[in-house]
Write a protein that holds these residues in place. Structure first.
Motif, short mmCIF file in Angstrom:
data_model
loop_
_atom_site.label_atom_id
_atom_site.label_comp_id
_atom_site.label_asym_id
_atom_site.label_seq_id
_atom_site.Cartn_x
_atom_site.Cartn_y
_atom_site.Cartn_z
N GLU A 63 0.91 -1.33 -0.16
CA GLU A 63 0.21 -0.03 0.01
C GLU A 63 0.78 1.32 -0.13
OE1 GLU A 63 -2.92 1.76 3.37
OE2 GLU A 63 -3.79 -0.04 2.55
N ILE A 64 0.61 2.18 -0.68
CA ILE A 64 1.08 3.51 -0.98
C ILE A 64 -0.05 4.55 -0.46
CG2 ILE A 64 2.82 2.79 -2.63
CD1 ILE A 64 1.12 4.85 -4.53
N GLN A 65 0.54 5.76 0.03
CA GLN A 65 -0.25 6.82 0.03
C GLN A 65 0.12 7.97 -1.18
OE1 GLN A 65 -1.27 8.01 4.68
NE2 GLN A 65 1.31 7.61 4.54
N GLY A 83 3.96 9.63 -5.66
CA GLY A 83 3.52 10.13 -6.77
C GLY A 83 2.54 9.07 -7.52
N TRP A 84 1.42 9.32 -8.19
CA TRP A 84 0.55 8.49 -9.11
C TRP A 84 0.22 9.05 -10.39
CZ3 TRP A 84 -5.01 7.59 -8.38
CH2 TRP A 84 -5.48 6.34 -8.81
N PRO A 130 -0.43 1.76 -13.63
CA PRO A 130 -0.10 2.60 -12.72
C PRO A 130 1.48 2.78 -12.55
CG PRO A 130 -0.86 0.86 -11.46
CD PRO A 130 -1.11 0.68 -13.03
N THR A 131 1.84 3.91 -12.55
CA THR A 131 3.41 4.41 -12.38
C THR A 131 3.29 5.14 -10.73
OG1 THR A 131 3.84 4.72 -14.51
CG2 THR A 131 5.26 5.51 -12.92
N PHE A 132 4.13 4.71 -9.85
CA PHE A 132 4.16 5.06 -8.67
C PHE A 132 5.93 5.79 -8.51
CE2 PHE A 132 1.38 1.50 -7.26
CZ PHE A 132 0.33 2.13 -7.69
N THR A 133 5.97 7.11 -8.02
CA THR A 133 7.35 7.48 -7.73
C THR A 133 7.30 8.09 -6.52
OG1 THR A 133 6.61 9.64 -8.82
CG2 THR A 133 7.77 8.16 -10.09
N PRO A 134 8.52 8.00 -5.57
CA PRO A 134 9.72 7.01 -5.92
C PRO A 134 9.41 5.83 -5.63
CG PRO A 134 9.86 8.11 -3.94
CD PRO A 134 8.56 8.50 -4.44
N SER A 135 10.43 4.87 -5.58
CA SER A 135 10.32 3.59 -5.38
C SER A 135 9.46 3.23 -4.20
CB SER A 135 11.76 2.76 -5.33
OG SER A 135 12.54 3.36 -4.14
N VAL A 136 9.24 2.08 -4.00
CA VAL A 136 8.29 1.35 -3.10
C VAL A 136 9.23 0.46 -1.91
CG1 VAL A 136 6.16 0.45 -2.21
CG2 VAL A 136 6.13 1.70 -4.15
N LEU A 137 9.37 0.75 -0.90
CA LEU A 137 10.34 -0.10 -0.08
C LEU A 137 9.41 -0.66 1.20
CD1 LEU A 137 13.19 -1.30 0.78
CD2 LEU A 137 13.41 0.77 1.89
N VAL A 138 9.33 -1.88 1.21
CA VAL A 138 8.52 -2.69 2.16
C VAL A 138 9.52 -3.45 2.72
CG1 VAL A 138 6.67 -4.17 2.76
CG2 VAL A 138 6.37 -2.67 0.87
N THR A 165 6.28 1.10 -12.81
CA THR A 165 6.01 2.16 -13.99
C THR A 165 5.40 1.42 -15.09
OG1 THR A 165 8.42 2.56 -13.46
CG2 THR A 165 7.68 3.35 -15.61
N ASP A 166 4.31 2.08 -15.58
CA ASP A 166 3.54 1.77 -16.47
C ASP A 166 2.97 0.25 -16.50
OD1 ASP A 166 3.45 4.14 -17.87
OD2 ASP A 166 5.64 3.56 -19.05
N GLY A 167 2.74 -0.06 -15.12
CA GLY A 167 1.97 -1.22 -14.84
C GLY A 167 2.86 -2.41 -14.88
N GLN A 168 4.23 -2.17 -14.67
CA GLN A 168 5.17 -3.15 -14.67
C GLN A 168 5.72 -3.15 -13.32
OE1 GLN A 168 6.29 -5.53 -16.87
NE2 GLN A 168 4.36 -4.89 -17.97
N ILE A 169 6.07 -4.12 -12.78
CA ILE A 169 6.87 -4.14 -11.42
C ILE A 169 8.31 -4.64 -11.48
CG2 ILE A 169 7.13 -5.11 -8.85
CD1 ILE A 169 4.14 -5.69 -8.95
#
Length: 128
Positions: free
Chosen positions: A28-30, A40-41, A48-56, A98-102
């Motif tokens: 999950e991101i906010q 960013g979304w 979807p593209t999320f920026t910056p990277s997601v770290l869990v 990025t563009d629906g790719q993980i």
């Protein structure tokens, strides 16, 4: 819970969740305005593209871990007692979406480290 697409959910306003095939659970991101970390979304619910990277991080990989038990220890104890381990694991999942790719970065602790895969649908019966 709002179902934005087969791959994207909105558990509450300003939050997005997606299924991680590397971890076998949702992340999950906010986004948008508000307190706390924000991503960013691009607004695309299909690619979807999320920026910056997601770290869990979970278990002993969480910064500040004090060494007093973690999921690795708990699961080792279950195995030693002849029981099935639980679904929780101590992991690092570091990705770019990025563009629906993980893109799974090399510091991931699961089998998809170093690979890029398309986002996947939530498993049947899983909301987030």
């Amino acid at each position: 819970m709002t179902y934005l697409s087969k791959i994207l959910r909105e558990p509450s306003p300003g939050r997005l969740s997606f299924w991680c095939p590397g971890c076998g659970q949702s992340h999950e991101i906010q986004h948008g305005a508000g307190p706390g970390p924000r991503w960013g979304w691009n607004g695309d619910v299909e690619r979807p593209t999320f920026t910056p990277s997601v770290l869990v991080r979970s278990g002993h990989h969480v910064p500040g871990y004090d060494g007093r038990g973690c999921w690795c220890d708990f699961n080792a104890e279950l195995k030693a007692n002849g029981e099935e381990p639980c679904d929780f694991r101590c992991e690092v999942c570091h990705i770019f979406v990025t563009d629906g790719q993980i893109q799974f970065l090399s510091d991931c602790t699961h089998a998809l480290a170093g690979q890029t895969v398309p986002m996947v649908e939530f498993p049947e019966g899983r909301q987030c």
